[in-house]
Design an enzyme around this catalytic site. Structure first.
Site, mmCIF file in Angstrom:
data_model
loop_
_atom_site.group_PDB
_atom_site.id
_atom_site.type_symbol
_atom_site.label_atom_id
_atom_site.label_comp_id
_atom_site.label_asym_id
_atom_site.label_seq_id
_atom_site.Cartn_x
_atom_site.Cartn_y
_atom_site.Cartn_z
ATOM 1 N N GLY A 4 0.818 -1.194 0.000
ATOM 2 C CA GLY A 4 0.000 0.000 0.000
ATOM 3 C C GLY A 4 0.859 1.255 0.000
ATOM 4 O O GLY A 4 2.061 1.212 0.282
ATOM 5 N N CYS A 5 0.228 2.395 -0.305
ATOM 6 C CA CYS A 5 0.983 3.646 -0.417
ATOM 7 C C CYS A 5 1.509 4.117 0.935
ATOM 8 O O CYS A 5 2.705 4.425 1.068
ATOM 9 C CB CYS A 5 0.123 4.716 -1.080
ATOM 10 S SG CYS A 5 -1.511 4.940 -0.343
ATOM 11 N N TYR A 6 0.653 4.181 1.951
ATOM 12 C CA TYR A 6 1.124 4.606 3.271
ATOM 13 C C TYR A 6 2.176 3.645 3.834
ATOM 14 O O TYR A 6 3.194 4.094 4.380
ATOM 15 C CB TYR A 6 -0.046 4.720 4.250
ATOM 16 C CG TYR A 6 -0.915 5.943 4.071
ATOM 17 C CD1 TYR A 6 -0.379 7.224 4.200
ATOM 18 C CD2 TYR A 6 -2.280 5.826 3.824
ATOM 19 C CE1 TYR A 6 -1.186 8.357 4.071
ATOM 20 C CE2 TYR A 6 -3.094 6.940 3.690
ATOM 21 C CZ TYR A 6 -2.541 8.205 3.815
ATOM 22 O OH TYR A 6 -3.341 9.323 3.683
#
Length: 338
Positions: A146-148
């Site tokens: 995921g991005c975070y």
């Protein structure tokens, strides 16, 4: 040439994968799917691809004749597609959350439904190149982070891997509106978010267990994570500011030495004083900075483009690893700057 398809090509991440693959020197983009837009020109949905992609959206692909399939599908959909694609002989890079959490009970807790493909969940490799390149090289199924988790883990990895953290970490994260996807919502409607900073999903964001899983694996014991995301009035970009305490006295220069050694020969991580989001927007880079702010107290900062390093770019980087290509192939360009 490596023959590739993108499933779910109508959204922001799908379009970004197509943009990157359209100029990749060793990948041939064979098919792009969208159930809603099947039969329409891809460049009509993504005008920035005019003159670069002359394909029409298919309704589906079965993997036959393909070397790799990128799944830019919603959570819960990928696990229904992966078994068939794997049987076809294609390698799969899944950009949803379906194969990131290794514990199926944790998946059920955070995503709200049973995991229906435990066999492939067990074999999926977590696709963070800077940490697991060797495993990715041998993988047939990669769970794209995921991005975070990408932004925060890369900022924190040298400290946790070297067992330098006492207690847990507080992560204050901010991301642009493209992270919410192409479908408009009340929260991402411009009048509601265009001049505001808004925390959301406090204590319930699905990237929380993924970050904790990453840091736990790095340090070999349970990592405590307090994670709060915020929506900010930009389209692309992500900045994580992270607060922690060290278990020994180290100067800023000593910590920078730890970071320099950890990321040696990692093309897409750059050390800087204070990360500037615009320096990475449009690129596959992650910029990392840190400050010692008191006795054993450290603030770590990291920035990425949530659609590139936080999604499509990292997926292409994973593909490069899976097929023995240099990690920077098709990705070696700077951020926009402004």
């Amino acid at each position: 040439m490596i023959k590739a398809a993108v499933v779910g090509g109508s959204g922001y991440i799908g379009g970004e994968i197509v943009r990157l693959l359209s100029r990749h020197p060793r990948i041939s983009l064979e098919a792009i799917t969208s159930r809603q837009l099947a039969g329409q020109k891809v460049a009509d949905a993504h005008p920035f691809l005019r003159g670069y992609v002359d394909l029409t959206f298919n309704e589906s692909v079965d993997g036959q004749g393909l070397d790799v399939v990128f799944l830019a599908t919603p959570h819960g959909a990928s696990m229904n597609l992966v078994p068939g694609l794997m049987r076809s002989g294609a390698k799969v890079i899944d950009l949803s959350g379906d194969y990131r959490l290794k514990d199926p009970q944790e998946y059920k807790r955070w995503y709200g439904h049973e995991h229906t493909d435990p066999e492939n969940l067990g074999r999926a490799v977590y696709g963070m190149n800077e940490l697991y390149w060797d495993e990715i090289r041998e993988a047939d199924l990669v769970a794209n982070p995921g991005c975070y988790p990408t932004c925060s883990t890369l900022g924190l990895a040298p400290l946790f891997a070297n067992h330098l953290v006492e207690g847990g970490v507080i992560i204050d994260a901010k991301s642009g509106t493209s992270g919410a996807g192409a479908e408009p919502t009340k929260a991402t409607h411009h009048p509601n978010c265009g001049a505001s900073v808004t925390p959301y999903k406090v204590g319930t964001h699905r990237h929380t267990p993924e970050i904790a899983q990453n840091l736990t694996r790095l340090q070999g014991r349970l990592a405590e994570v307090v994670f709060t995301p915020h929506l900010i009035p930009v389209v692309r970009g992500m900045l994580c500011t992270m607060y922690l305490r060290l278990n020994e006295d180290l100067t800023k220069q000593e910590l920078l030495g730890v970071y320099t050694e950890f990321f040696r020969r990692k093309r897409f991580v750059r050390l800087t004083e204070v990360p500037w989001m615009q320096a990475v927007v449009g690129s596959n880079h992650c910029d990392v900075g840190l400050e010692v702010v008191g006795p054993r107290k450290v603030v770590v900062m990291s920035a990425i483009d949530n659609l590139v390093k936080g999604g499509a770019g990292q997926a292409v980087q994973n593909c490069n690893a899976m097929f023995g290509m240099p990690e920077e192939m098709g990705l070696d360009f700077p951020g926009l700057g402004v």
